[in-house]
Design a protein around this motif. Structure first.
Motif, PDB file in Angstrom:
ATOM      1  N   LYS A  76       0.821  -1.209   0.000  1.00 31.80           N
ATOM      2  CA  LYS A  76       0.000   0.000   0.000  1.00 31.80           C
ATOM      3  C   LYS A  76       0.854   1.258   0.000  1.00 31.80           C
ATOM      4  CE  LYS A  76      -3.801   2.245   2.478  1.00 31.80           C
ATOM      5  NZ  LYS A  76      -4.780   2.121   3.584  1.00 31.80           N
ATOM      6  N   LEU A  77       1.940   1.244   0.767  1.00 31.85           N
ATOM      7  CA  LEU A  77       2.818   2.416   0.860  1.00 31.85           C
ATOM      8  C   LEU A  77       3.960   2.371  -0.148  1.00 31.85           C
ATOM      9  CD1 LEU A  77       3.123   2.762   4.761  1.00 31.85           C
ATOM     10  CD2 LEU A  77       1.499   3.885   3.212  1.00 31.85           C
ATOM     11  N   GLN A  78       4.025   1.295  -0.923  1.00 31.45           N
ATOM     12  CA  GLN A  78       5.098   1.107  -1.909  1.00 31.45           C
ATOM     13  C   GLN A  78       6.476   1.196  -1.243  1.00 31.45           C
ATOM     14  OE1 GLN A  78       4.359   3.859  -5.167  1.00 31.45           O
ATOM     15  NE2 GLN A  78       2.723   2.582  -5.995  1.00 31.45           N
ATOM     16  N   LEU A  79       6.624   0.423  -0.200  1.00 34.77           N
ATOM     17  CA  LEU A  79       7.913   0.325   0.489  1.00 34.77           C
ATOM     18  C   LEU A  79       8.760  -0.688  -0.286  1.00 34.77           C
ATOM     19  CD1 LEU A  79       6.611   0.227   4.182  1.00 34.77           C
ATOM     20  CD2 LEU A  79       7.211   2.220   2.786  1.00 34.77           C
ATOM     21  N   LEU A  80       9.612  -0.182  -1.134  1.00 37.98           N
ATOM     22  CA  LEU A  80      10.321  -1.027  -2.093  1.00 37.98           C
ATOM     23  C   LEU A  80      11.484  -1.811  -1.505  1.00 37.98           C
ATOM     24  CD1 LEU A  80      10.357   1.438  -5.134  1.00 37.98           C
ATOM     25  CD2 LEU A  80       8.655  -0.308  -4.558  1.00 37.98           C
ATOM     26  N   LEU A 151       1.868   6.146   9.465  1.00 41.58           N
ATOM     27  CA  LEU A 151       1.343   5.608  10.718  1.00 41.58           C
ATOM     28  C   LEU A 151       0.687   6.679  11.578  1.00 41.58           C
ATOM     29  CD1 LEU A 151       1.164   3.063  12.548  1.00 41.58           C
ATOM     30  CD2 LEU A 151       3.364   3.761  13.526  1.00 41.58           C
ATOM     31  N   TYR A 152       1.297   7.858  11.627  1.00 35.01           N
ATOM     32  CA  TYR A 152       0.799   8.926  12.506  1.00 35.01           C
ATOM     33  C   TYR A 152      -0.097   9.933  11.774  1.00 35.01           C
ATOM     34  CZ  TYR A 152       3.857   7.275  16.231  1.00 35.01           C
ATOM     35  OH  TYR A 152       4.451   6.509  17.211  1.00 35.01           O
ATOM     36  N   THR A 153      -0.417   9.652  10.525  1.00 31.79           N
ATOM     37  CA  THR A 153      -1.332  10.517   9.779  1.00 31.79           C
ATOM     38  C   THR A 153      -2.669   9.799   9.618  1.00 31.79           C
ATOM     39  OG1 THR A 153       0.526  11.462   8.523  1.00 31.79           O
ATOM     40  CG2 THR A 153      -1.704  11.821   7.651  1.00 31.79           C
ATOM     41  N   PRO A 154      -3.726  10.242  10.310  1.00 28.77           N
ATOM     42  CA  PRO A 154      -5.024   9.562  10.243  1.00 28.77           C
ATOM     43  C   PRO A 154      -5.528   9.423   8.808  1.00 28.77           C
ATOM     44  CG  PRO A 154      -5.041  11.244  11.950  1.00 28.77           C
ATOM     45  CD  PRO A 154      -3.769  11.441  11.166  1.00 28.77           C
ATOM     46  N   ILE A 156      -4.492   7.137   6.521  1.00 24.22           N
ATOM     47  CA  ILE A 156      -3.608   6.411   5.598  1.00 24.22           C
ATOM     48  C   ILE A 156      -3.551   4.934   5.983  1.00 24.22           C
ATOM     49  CG2 ILE A 156      -1.306   6.210   4.606  1.00 24.22           C
ATOM     50  CD1 ILE A 156      -0.898   9.158   5.035  1.00 24.22           C
ATOM     51  N   LEU A 157      -3.036   4.655   7.166  1.00 27.06           N
ATOM     52  CA  LEU A 157      -3.015   3.289   7.673  1.00 27.06           C
ATOM     53  C   LEU A 157      -4.063   3.087   8.767  1.00 27.06           C
ATOM     54  CD1 LEU A 157       0.815   2.489   7.933  1.00 27.06           C
ATOM     55  CD2 LEU A 157      -0.802   1.714   6.181  1.00 27.06           C
TER      56      LEU A 157
END
Length: 241
Positions: A76-80, A151-154, A156-157
């Motif tokens: 989802k976050l495109q953590l490559l 994580l800390y932005t309502p 998104i996750l």
């Protein structure tokens, strides 16, 4: 698996560290041990709780916690450059082993719980399976920064309600509810995050330190300024800790 009077981590031999250890085997060892204290009366961190949670995720979703982590977070976050490692880092599908950083253990020889390790030992080929769902992952500072922001932005996750639950802490001193303004200098722990109220800044500072053999990762988040800092170290020792 870690912490308290009973450290399952110490039961694994050097031979086992080079091979896969199943979450079920770890939990079966934990099950044989008595409680350190009455639930709700004290606080103690333990990796085994997260291993149990991983199996609960599998029971509820009918997918492994690895699959759910990849779908809900990594993809989802495109953590490559973030991977869940079932066994050793070299066994991750499609990964360039030559691009991976090696880790080293510098615990004084003969100290517990690392009696089998040689001082300065390269831990690259050690199995991460004993950490299981509690921390058998590899990443980069860039990916971790991206994850912390999400994580800390309502929205998104986590929803606002989930984020509130995530940052609702208990005192590591007595296991009771952590009240920020009334607990200056005291450390609280939530659903995978530590927090401390800074009286000077009048805000909560959240952080977490994770470590495996030869590696440590830390992030810090300032709730007031919404700034965060992430760094990793490819060593583990009692000097750094």
């Amino acid at each position: 698996v870690g912490g308290g009077r009973h450290n399952i981590y110490m039961h694994f031999t050097a031979r086992e560290y080079h091979g896969y250890v199943s979450p079920t085997k770890i939990l079966n060892l934990v099950y044989k041990l008595p409680l350190d204290f009455k639930p709700g009366s004290q606080y103690a961190y333990s990796n085994s709780n997260y291993i149990l949670l991983g199996l609960l995720i599998q029971k509820v979703t009918h997918h492994t916690a690895q699959d759910e982590t990849e779908k809900r977070i990594i993809n989802k976050l495109q953590l490559l450059h973030t991977y869940y490692v079932k066994n050793t880092m070299a066994t991750v599908p499609g990964i360039d082993v030559k691009a991976l950083v090696h880790g080293y253990s510098f615990w004084p020889q003969g100290t517990t719980p690392y009696t089998f390790q040689v001082f300065g030992q390269d831990t690259f080929h050690f199995s991460l399976s004993p950490f299981s769902y509690a921390g058998a992952m590899i990443s980069t500072p860039t990916d971790i920064n991206k994850y912390i922001h999400a994580l800390y932005t309502p929205g998104i996750l986590l929803s606002a309600a989930q984020l509130n639950a995530f940052t609702t802490l208990i005192s590591t001193k007595n296991g009771q509810t952590f009240v920020p303004e009334k607990s200056p200098g005291e450390l609280g722990y939530g659903l995978g995050v530590f927090g401390e109220y800074n009286a000077h800044l009048k805000t909560m500072l959240y952080w977490y330190q994770g470590k495996t053999d030869g590696f440590e990762f830390v992030y810090m988040y300032n709730q007031q300024t919404q700034q965060y800092l992430t760094f990793g170290i490819n060593t583990m020792s009692n000097v750094i800790n």
